[in-house]
Scaffold this motif. Structure first.
Motif, PDB file in Angstrom:
ATOM      1  N   ALA A  34       0.819  -1.223   0.000  1.00  0.00           N
ATOM      2  CA  ALA A  34       0.000   0.000   0.000  1.00  0.00           C
ATOM      3  C   ALA A  34       0.848   1.267   0.000  1.00  0.00           C
ATOM      4  CB  ALA A  34      -0.960  -0.002   1.183  1.00  0.00           C
ATOM      5  N   SER A  35       1.901   1.294   0.775  1.00  0.00           N
ATOM      6  CA  SER A  35       2.713   2.516   0.818  1.00  0.00           C
ATOM      7  C   SER A  35       3.429   2.736  -0.519  1.00  0.00           C
ATOM      8  CB  SER A  35       3.708   2.484   1.974  1.00  0.00           C
ATOM      9  OG  SER A  35       4.625   1.442   1.810  1.00  0.00           O
ATOM     10  N   LEU A  36       3.876   1.673  -1.159  1.00  0.00           N
ATOM     11  CA  LEU A  36       4.487   1.786  -2.485  1.00  0.00           C
ATOM     12  C   LEU A  36       3.482   2.343  -3.483  1.00  0.00           C
ATOM     13  CD1 LEU A  36       6.659   1.118  -4.702  1.00  0.00           C
ATOM     14  CD2 LEU A  36       5.543  -1.115  -4.858  1.00  0.00           C
ATOM     15  N   VAL A  37       2.283   1.759  -3.514  1.00  0.00           N
ATOM     16  CA  VAL A  37       1.241   2.173  -4.451  1.00  0.00           C
ATOM     17  C   VAL A  37       0.856   3.634  -4.209  1.00  0.00           C
ATOM     18  CG1 VAL A  37      -1.176   1.800  -5.105  1.00  0.00           C
ATOM     19  CG2 VAL A  37       0.356  -0.162  -4.824  1.00  0.00           C
ATOM     20  N   HIS A  38       0.573   3.973  -2.977  1.00  0.00           N
ATOM     21  CA  HIS A  38       0.160   5.341  -2.667  1.00  0.00           C
ATOM     22  C   HIS A  38       1.273   6.333  -2.983  1.00  0.00           C
ATOM     23  CE1 HIS A  38      -1.063   8.856  -0.335  1.00  0.00           C
ATOM     24  NE2 HIS A  38      -2.296   8.426  -0.558  1.00  0.00           N
ATOM     25  N   GLY A  39       2.494   5.983  -2.638  1.00  0.00           N
ATOM     26  CA  GLY A  39       3.622   6.876  -2.901  1.00  0.00           C
ATOM     27  C   GLY A  39       3.838   7.128  -4.383  1.00  0.00           C
ATOM     28  N   LEU A  40       3.772   6.069  -5.192  1.00  0.00           N
ATOM     29  CA  LEU A  40       3.940   6.243  -6.639  1.00  0.00           C
ATOM     30  C   LEU A  40       2.802   7.069  -7.224  1.00  0.00           C
ATOM     31  CD1 LEU A  40       5.150   2.712  -7.774  1.00  0.00           C
ATOM     32  CD2 LEU A  40       6.468   4.825  -7.789  1.00  0.00           C
ATOM     33  N   TRP A  79       4.927  -5.671 -10.914  1.00  0.00           N
ATOM     34  CA  TRP A  79       3.641  -5.644 -11.608  1.00  0.00           C
ATOM     35  C   TRP A  79       2.696  -4.638 -10.943  1.00  0.00           C
ATOM     36  CZ3 TRP A  79      -1.256  -7.735  -9.983  1.00  0.00           C
ATOM     37  CH2 TRP A  79      -2.234  -7.738 -10.975  1.00  0.00           C
ATOM     38  N   VAL A  80       2.647  -4.653  -9.623  1.00  0.00           N
ATOM     39  CA  VAL A  80       1.789  -3.719  -8.889  1.00  0.00           C
ATOM     40  C   VAL A  80       2.261  -2.281  -9.141  1.00  0.00           C
ATOM     41  CG1 VAL A  80       1.140  -2.953  -6.563  1.00  0.00           C
ATOM     42  CG2 VAL A  80       1.032  -5.379  -7.149  1.00  0.00           C
ATOM     43  N   ALA A  81       3.564  -2.050  -9.158  1.00  0.00           N
ATOM     44  CA  ALA A  81       4.093  -0.707  -9.418  1.00  0.00           C
ATOM     45  C   ALA A  81       3.749  -0.251 -10.834  1.00  0.00           C
ATOM     46  CB  ALA A  81       5.603  -0.676  -9.199  1.00  0.00           C
ATOM     47  N   ALA A  82       3.892  -1.137 -11.806  1.00  0.00           N
ATOM     48  CA  ALA A  82       3.574  -0.779 -13.192  1.00  0.00           C
ATOM     49  C   ALA A  82       2.080  -0.491 -13.350  1.00  0.00           C
ATOM     50  CB  ALA A  82       4.005  -1.900 -14.136  1.00  0.00           C
ATOM     51  N   LEU A  83       1.241  -1.280 -12.693  1.00  0.00           N
ATOM     52  CA  LEU A  83      -0.207  -1.053 -12.724  1.00  0.00           C
ATOM     53  C   LEU A  83      -0.535   0.312 -12.110  1.00  0.00           C
ATOM     54  CD1 LEU A  83      -3.117  -2.052 -13.169  1.00  0.00           C
ATOM     55  CD2 LEU A  83      -2.954  -3.212 -10.948  1.00  0.00           C
ATOM     56  N   THR A  84       0.080   0.609 -10.991  1.00  0.00           N
ATOM     57  CA  THR A  84      -0.116   1.898 -10.324  1.00  0.00           C
ATOM     58  C   THR A  84       0.294   3.042 -11.245  1.00  0.00           C
ATOM     59  OG1 THR A  84       0.334   0.890  -8.180  1.00  0.00           O
ATOM     60  CG2 THR A  84       0.527   3.295  -8.313  1.00  0.00           C
ATOM     61  N   HIS A  85       1.457   2.905 -11.829  1.00  0.00           N
ATOM     62  CA  HIS A  85       1.966   3.934 -12.725  1.00  0.00           C
ATOM     63  C   HIS A  85       1.008   4.157 -13.893  1.00  0.00           C
ATOM     64  CE1 HIS A  85       4.490   5.473 -16.051  1.00  0.00           C
ATOM     65  NE2 HIS A  85       4.967   6.223 -15.082  1.00  0.00           N
ATOM     66  N   ARG A  86       0.567   3.085 -14.516  1.00  0.00           N
ATOM     67  CA  ARG A  86      -0.334   3.194 -15.663  1.00  0.00           C
ATOM     68  C   ARG A  86      -1.640   3.899 -15.286  1.00  0.00           C
ATOM     69  NH1 ARG A  86      -2.181  -2.046 -17.122  1.00  0.00           N
ATOM     70  NH2 ARG A  86      -4.082  -1.426 -16.140  1.00  0.00           N
ATOM     71  N   LEU A  87      -2.246   3.479 -14.182  1.00  0.00           N
ATOM     72  CA  LEU A  87      -3.506   4.089 -13.753  1.00  0.00           C
ATOM     73  C   LEU A  87      -3.319   5.560 -13.355  1.00  0.00           C
ATOM     74  CD1 LEU A  87      -5.059   1.158 -11.692  1.00  0.00           C
ATOM     75  CD2 LEU A  87      -5.718   1.930 -13.983  1.00  0.00           C
ATOM     76  N   ALA A  88      -2.216   5.869 -12.690  1.00  0.00           N
ATOM     77  CA  ALA A  88      -1.964   7.247 -12.278  1.00  0.00           C
ATOM     78  C   ALA A  88      -1.730   8.147 -13.494  1.00  0.00           C
ATOM     79  CB  ALA A  88      -0.781   7.309 -11.315  1.00  0.00           C
ATOM     80  N   VAL A  89      -0.989   7.662 -14.463  1.00  0.00           N
ATOM     81  CA  VAL A  89      -0.747   8.448 -15.675  1.00  0.00           C
ATOM     82  C   VAL A  89      -2.057   8.655 -16.436  1.00  0.00           C
ATOM     83  CG1 VAL A  89       0.359   8.402 -17.961  1.00  0.00           C
ATOM     84  CG2 VAL A  89       1.708   7.930 -15.910  1.00  0.00           C
ATOM     85  N   GLN A  90      -2.894   7.621 -16.513  1.00  0.00           N
ATOM     86  CA  GLN A  90      -4.204   7.779 -17.157  1.00  0.00           C
ATOM     87  C   GLN A  90      -5.029   8.846 -16.443  1.00  0.00           C
ATOM     88  OE1 GLN A  90      -5.884   3.825 -17.051  1.00  0.00           O
ATOM     89  NE2 GLN A  90      -4.806   3.183 -18.908  1.00  0.00           N
TER      90      GLN A  90
END
Length: 193
Positions: A34-40, A79-90
């Motif tokens: 969660a902290s990785l996802v939220h931070g990214l 994979w979770v980081a890449a998913l986070t990045h993709r959704l955040a950029v969208q």
């Protein structure tokens, strides 16, 4: 001995547990990432509430589609980081495009520049968080505490040569943040911007 391309056992087991619908597995995954996802997400979006929303979206996606993770492509964390990045950029593109249309100020080129800048910053954060602790410790001392390699060596109780090596390797890893196809960048980062 495990094959080089075999994913960590925890990753495979977690995917299996999620596929079986174990709510405890989702809680465990959330606690770990969660902290990785939220931070990214926050790094890309620059907004606490938007980062909270992306965090929810990521874990909902993982819960509903655990089969989209392919262990042969890399660790679950990546994979979770890449998913986070993709959704955040969208999300960033959508909100900035809406603001551009509403206000009429700015250009599509400025929007793309902002998205790329946020993307590079998020990749850099991910790289720093993922690098081995000895490299990260040396970089933190050099950057945040303004220590040179001699002072870093003294602080860490290592030789000056080892301090220079750690700093050099850490900076080499960090320099790949601009390279969307860099080996240290999570899959999907290259095509997500």
């Amino acid at each position: 001995m495990a094959k080089k391309d075999a994913p960590p056992r925890w990753d495979r087991k977690m995917q299996q547990r999620l596929a079986r619908g174990e709510a405890a597995a989702l809680g465990e995954l959330y606690d770990r990432f969660a902290s990785l996802v939220h931070g990214l997400a926050h790094r890309v979006l620059g907004d606490e509430r938007a980062a909270d929303g992306i965090t929810r979206e990521v874990f909902i996606h993982v819960w509903e589609h655990p089969d989209t993770y392919d262990p042969k492509q890399g660790p679950l964390r990546t994979w979770v980081a890449a998913l986070t990045h993709r959704l955040a950029v969208q999300r960033l593109r959508a909100t900035e495009t809406a603001a551009l249309a509403r206000e009429g100020s700015g250009t599509p080129e400025e929007l793309e520049h902002k998205v790329r800048r946020a993307s590079v910053a998020a990749r850099a954060d991910y790289i720093v968080q993922s690098m081995p602790v000895p490299l990260r410790s040396a970089l933190e001392r050099a950057y945040f505490q303004r220590r040179d390699y001699r002072q870093t060596a003294t602080d860490l109780g290592i030789t000056e040569d080892e301090a220079r090596r750690r700093l050099r390797l850490g900076l080499q890893l960090l320099s790949t943040a601009h390279d969307s196809e860099a080996p240290g960048a999570p899959p999907g980062y290259g095509g997500a911007v």
